[in-house]
Enzyme design. Structure first.
Site, PDB file in Angstrom:
ATOM      1  N   LYS A  22       0.836  -1.213   0.000  1.00 46.59           N
ATOM      2  CA  LYS A  22       0.000   0.000   0.000  1.00 46.59           C
ATOM      3  C   LYS A  22       0.868   1.259   0.000  1.00 46.59           C
ATOM      4  CE  LYS A  22      -1.523   1.485   4.113  1.00 46.59           C
ATOM      5  NZ  LYS A  22      -1.226   2.854   4.558  1.00 46.59           N
ATOM      6  N   ASN A  23       1.886   1.273   0.866  1.00 49.00           N
ATOM      7  CA  ASN A  23       2.662   2.507   1.035  1.00 49.00           C
ATOM      8  C   ASN A  23       3.637   2.774  -0.106  1.00 49.00           C
ATOM      9  OD1 ASN A  23       1.227   3.016   3.288  1.00 49.00           O
ATOM     10  ND2 ASN A  23       2.845   2.481   4.755  1.00 49.00           N
ATOM     11  N   ARG A  92      -4.973  10.635   4.921  1.00 50.82           N
ATOM     12  CA  ARG A  92      -4.027  11.752   4.932  1.00 50.82           C
ATOM     13  C   ARG A  92      -2.918  11.603   3.888  1.00 50.82           C
ATOM     14  NH1 ARG A  92      -0.213  12.806   7.730  1.00 50.82           N
ATOM     15  NH2 ARG A  92      -1.079  14.507   8.958  1.00 50.82           N
ATOM     16  N   CYS A 116      -4.258  12.589  13.559  1.00 42.06           N
ATOM     17  CA  CYS A 116      -4.945  11.317  13.372  1.00 42.06           C
ATOM     18  C   CYS A 116      -4.734  10.451  14.599  1.00 42.06           C
ATOM     19  CB  CYS A 116      -4.494  10.625  12.094  1.00 42.06           C
ATOM     20  SG  CYS A 116      -2.941   9.798  12.239  1.00 42.06           S
ATOM     21  N   ARG A 121       0.995  14.411  13.382  1.00 40.65           N
ATOM     22  CA  ARG A 121       1.405  14.233  11.986  1.00 40.65           C
ATOM     23  C   ARG A 121       1.330  15.529  11.156  1.00 40.65           C
ATOM     24  NH1 ARG A 121      -0.904   8.719   9.734  1.00 40.65           N
ATOM     25  NH2 ARG A 121       0.964   8.813   8.482  1.00 40.65           N
ATOM     26  N   PRO A 122       2.136  16.528  11.535  1.00 34.36           N
ATOM     27  CA  PRO A 122       2.140  17.771  10.757  1.00 34.36           C
ATOM     28  C   PRO A 122       2.770  17.566   9.374  1.00 34.36           C
ATOM     29  CG  PRO A 122       3.908  17.799  12.385  1.00 34.36           C
ATOM     30  CD  PRO A 122       3.118  16.532  12.632  1.00 34.36           C
ATOM     31  N   ASP A 124       4.606  20.265   8.057  1.00 34.48           N
ATOM     32  CA  ASP A 124       5.452  21.449   7.973  1.00 34.48           C
ATOM     33  C   ASP A 124       6.721  21.220   7.144  1.00 34.48           C
ATOM     34  OD1 ASP A 124       6.016  19.681  10.164  1.00 34.48           O
ATOM     35  OD2 ASP A 124       7.462  21.134  10.921  1.00 34.48           O
ATOM     36  N   ASP A 307       5.319   0.599  11.883  1.00 36.61           N
ATOM     37  CA  ASP A 307       4.123  -0.071  11.370  1.00 36.61           C
ATOM     38  C   ASP A 307       4.038  -1.541  11.803  1.00 36.61           C
ATOM     39  OD1 ASP A 307       3.477   2.304  10.189  1.00 36.61           O
ATOM     40  OD2 ASP A 307       4.010   1.714   8.156  1.00 36.61           O
ATOM     41  N   ARG A 399      -8.563  -0.487   5.146  1.00 31.07           N
ATOM     42  CA  ARG A 399      -7.786   0.551   4.454  1.00 31.07           C
ATOM     43  C   ARG A 399      -6.463   0.011   3.942  1.00 31.07           C
ATOM     44  NH1 ARG A 399      -7.279   6.033   7.574  1.00 31.07           N
ATOM     45  NH2 ARG A 399      -5.866   6.198   5.814  1.00 31.07           N
TER      46      ARG A 399
HETATM   47  C1  EPZ Z   1       4.472   7.009   6.302  1.00 34.16           C
HETATM   48  O1  EPZ Z   1       3.692   8.050   6.879  1.00 34.16           O
HETATM   49  C2  EPZ Z   1       3.569   5.797   6.201  1.00 34.16           C
HETATM   50  N1  EPZ Z   1       2.428   6.137   5.356  1.00 34.16           N
HETATM   51  C3  EPZ Z   1       3.118   5.377   7.596  1.00 34.16           C
HETATM   52  O2  EPZ Z   1       2.370   4.181   7.436  1.00 34.16           O
HETATM   53  C4  EPZ Z   1       4.353   5.082   8.436  1.00 34.16           C
HETATM   54  O3  EPZ Z   1       3.946   4.795   9.767  1.00 34.16           O
HETATM   55  C5  EPZ Z   1       5.280   6.303   8.454  1.00 34.16           C
HETATM   56  O4  EPZ Z   1       5.608   6.697   7.105  1.00 34.16           O
HETATM   57  C6  EPZ Z   1       6.593   6.056   9.182  1.00 34.16           C
HETATM   58  O5  EPZ Z   1       7.258   4.976   8.638  1.00 34.16           O
HETATM   59  C7  EPZ Z   1       2.541   6.047   4.044  1.00 34.16           C
HETATM   60  O6  EPZ Z   1       3.596   5.718   3.490  1.00 34.16           O
HETATM   61  C8  EPZ Z   1       1.336   6.349   3.243  1.00 34.16           C
HETATM   62  P1  EPZ Z   1       6.532  10.463   8.193  1.00 34.16           P
HETATM   63  P2  EPZ Z   1       4.208   9.566   6.833  1.00 34.16           P
HETATM   64  O7  EPZ Z   1       6.362  11.741   7.476  1.00 34.16           O
HETATM   65  O8  EPZ Z   1       4.929   9.785   5.558  1.00 34.16           O
HETATM   66  C9  EPZ Z   1       6.900  13.717  11.643  1.00 34.16           C
HETATM   67  C10 EPZ Z   1       0.617   2.661   7.996  1.00 34.16           C
HETATM   68  O9  EPZ Z   1       0.174   2.070   9.013  1.00 34.16           O
HETATM   69  N2  EPZ Z   1       6.706  14.747  10.601  1.00 34.16           N
HETATM   70  O10 EPZ Z   1       7.729   9.636   7.868  1.00 34.16           O
HETATM   71  O11 EPZ Z   1       3.056  10.427   7.141  1.00 34.16           O
HETATM   72  C11 EPZ Z   1       5.652  12.855  11.860  1.00 34.16           C
HETATM   73  O12 EPZ Z   1       4.710  13.487  12.684  1.00 34.16           O
HETATM   74  C12 EPZ Z   1       1.164   4.035   8.128  1.00 34.16           C
HETATM   75  O13 EPZ Z   1       0.598   2.167   6.856  1.00 34.16           O
HETATM   76  C13 EPZ Z   1       6.803  16.075  10.934  1.00 34.16           C
HETATM   77  O14 EPZ Z   1       7.044  16.432  12.093  1.00 34.16           O
HETATM   78  O15 EPZ Z   1       5.222   9.557   8.039  1.00 34.16           O
HETATM   79  C14 EPZ Z   1       6.268  11.606  12.454  1.00 34.16           C
HETATM   80  O16 EPZ Z   1       6.500  11.805  13.818  1.00 34.16           O
HETATM   81  C15 EPZ Z   1       0.562   4.939   9.062  1.00 34.16           C
HETATM   82  N3  EPZ Z   1       6.607  17.007   9.959  1.00 34.16           N
HETATM   83  C16 EPZ Z   1       7.615  11.503  11.728  1.00 34.16           C
HETATM   84  O17 EPZ Z   1       7.898  12.815  11.212  1.00 34.16           O
HETATM   85  C17 EPZ Z   1       6.354  16.662   8.654  1.00 34.16           C
HETATM   86  O18 EPZ Z   1       6.202  17.564   7.817  1.00 34.16           O
HETATM   87  C18 EPZ Z   1       7.645  10.519  10.570  1.00 34.16           C
HETATM   88  O19 EPZ Z   1       6.517  10.743   9.746  1.00 34.16           O
HETATM   89  C19 EPZ Z   1       6.269  15.303   8.336  1.00 34.16           C
HETATM   90  C20 EPZ Z   1       6.447  14.353   9.308  1.00 34.16           C
END
Ligand code: EPZ
Length: 420
Positions: A22-23, A92, A116, A121-122, A124, A307, A399
């Site tokens: 999926k990802n 998202r 969520c 999950r910002p 920024d 995950d 999902r």
């Molecule tokens: C991806 O989410 C995956 N989703 C998530 O899979 C997975 O848990 C996550 O990466 C971490 O491996 C998809 O690929 C669709 P991140 P993503 O940006 O990209 C912080 C599942 O169960 N952050 O790597 O949204 C954030 O809050 C899921 O399939 C900021 O602070 O994750 C987190 O603490 C859910 N600012 C960390 O970074 C930003 O602008 C990592 O998040 C972006 C992220």
């Protein structure tokens, strides 16, 4: 609403075919916006999130022909660059259209995803990086409005934190930008690698694929001409079935797996006493009577994935001592703890640390899924709980898991989907 009813205590055995990731599929679907030609995607998982993103493409004016695991997409007809709240609030990951829409059309509006079930999950870091590439961004009425009428310009981006989605959005934006973009501290997940390889196969020069420094030479606005692509196997689905084998003391063979991608989960299961036979893209987990307690910390790839945290917690409930799990990626990804405790687990939680203490047995109950991976953790626990466990709110599960109950049923689980 659908729920899963599981009668625990059955041994599993047999084979399971792992679906596409999926990802990986989500950013690849978003990246098709960078092209105005037809592209065929195969090995898509048959899950709700994929259908949601494909629906968003059609709402933007793209043509999508989707049949379970295959989609033929033609985005030459996109005539709308607004990703509406109705879709983004459902998923998202829709934020992944921000980079490609802005790069191809010079403007877009994407609903700001809220927090969520697993944390704030910002986005920024996505926005800061696009601004560094010359985009003008403002937040109005719950939407990110982005503009770059003269196109995006290659820049040096240093991510403060490793972000999978942020890296993917910037790779896509950079591929149509003018000049070279360097991403420092980029994510190295296999899903990021597949996106890079897809974009590279369309003629964009990318160096550092699979490392934490990527450079991307953009096409200065020229849309990409992709080759057809087969989605990589889902490493989290694979890890979940290995956990099903471990928790039920069963032998299960997984087919269509990339062993490299699941090394972190396999090595933690080995530490717990599990053994494996590995042969090309097949992996068998052997029955393990006595599971040992371990400690684990979630971190970015190639470390142990967040995950898989919930599913490992379920397995560790059955181990012979106290285990500690530290969740480092998301501040609120322990919602499954109280549900597992309802099944009789003894899990103590403080902040981002959980201590899982040994118990003799889990007892069935009605439990509620809170997010995708929490749902599968509850199903795993239900497989060994004494009696009938009902897992509610399984729309989370739908999902991201392709036919979980069908695959478990084939392995011998007593599981059925019912409606209330
Ligand atoms: C991806 O989410 C995956 N989703 C998530 O899979 C997975 O848990 C996550 O990466 C971490 O491996 C998809 O690929 C669709 P991140 P993503 O940006 O990209 C912080 C599942 O169960 N952050 O790597 O949204 C954030 O809050 C899921 O399939 C900021 O602070 O994750 C987190 O603490 C859910 N600012 C960390 O970074 C930003 O602008 C990592 O998040 C972006 C992220």
């Amino acid at each position: 609403m659908d729920y899963l009813q599981i009668n625990g205590g059955k041994k599993l055995s047999g084979d399971v075919i792992i679906s596409g990731a999926k990802n990986s599929a989500l950013p690849i679907i978003a990246s098709t916006i960078l092209s105005n030609k037809e592209i065929k995607l195969t090995n898509l998982p048959n899950v709700v999130d994929i259908r949601t993103l494909l629906k968003l493409l059609t709402m933007l004016g793209g043509e999508v022909n989707h049949d379970k695991t295959t989609a033929i997409i033609n985005n030459s007809s996109i005539n709308n660059t607004k990703a509406v709240y109705e879709i983004v609030s459902q998923m998202r990951a829709s934020i992944l259209v921000l980079g490609p829409l802005l790069a191809r059309f010079g403007e877009c509006e994407v609903s700001l995803p809220g927090g969520c079930a697993i944390g704030q999950r910002p986005i920024d870091l996505h926005l800061k990086a696009l601004e560094a590439m010359g985009a003008k961004i403002e937040i109005r009425g719950g939407y990110v409005r982005a503009e770059a009428p003269n196109g995006l310009i290659g820049a040096k981006i240093i991510f403060d934190k490793i972000t999978v989605g942020g890296t993917e959005n910037i790779i896509m934006a950079a591929s149509l930008a003018k000049g070279v973009t360097t991403i420092i501290n980029s994510a190295r997940e296999p899903e990021v690698v597949q996106l890079c390889e897809m974009i590279e196969s369309a003629g964009v020069k990318i160096t550092g694929i699979g490392t934490s420094v990527l450079t991307i030479e953009g096409t200065d606005g020229k849309p990409l001409d992709f080759k057809d692509i087969e989605i990589i196997p889902d490493r989290i689905e694979a890890g979940t079935y290995l956990c099903a084998g471990a928790i039920t003391n069963s032998s299960i063979t997984l087919h269509r797996v990339n062993y490299e991608h699941i090394r972190a989960s396999v090595s933690k299961l080995e530490e717990m006493g599990c053994s494996f036979n590995i042969d090309k893209d097949n992996i068998t987990i052997n029955p393990t009577e006595h599971l040992k307690a371990i400690n684990l910390i979630t971190t970015e790839y190639p470390g142990f994935p967040t995950d898989m945290q919930a599913q490992f917690m379920s397995v560790l409930i059955m181990a012979n001592g106290e285990s500690i799990i530290e969740e480092r990626l998301f501040e609120n990804r322990f919602m499954h703890v109280s549900e597992l405790n309802r099944l009789g687990a003894d899990i103590w939680l403080k902040g981002n640390i959980a201590a899982i203490r040994p118990i003799d047995k889990l007892y069935s109950a009605d439990v509620m899924a809170t997010d995708l991976r929490a749902s599968s953790a509850l199903v795993l626990a239900g497989l060994v709980a004494d009696g009938t466990t009902n897992v509610h709110r399984i729309y989370h599960l739908d999902r991201g898991y392709d036919d979980l109950e069908g695959k478990l049923l084939k392995l011998g689980a007593d599981i059925v989907r019912l409606k209330k």
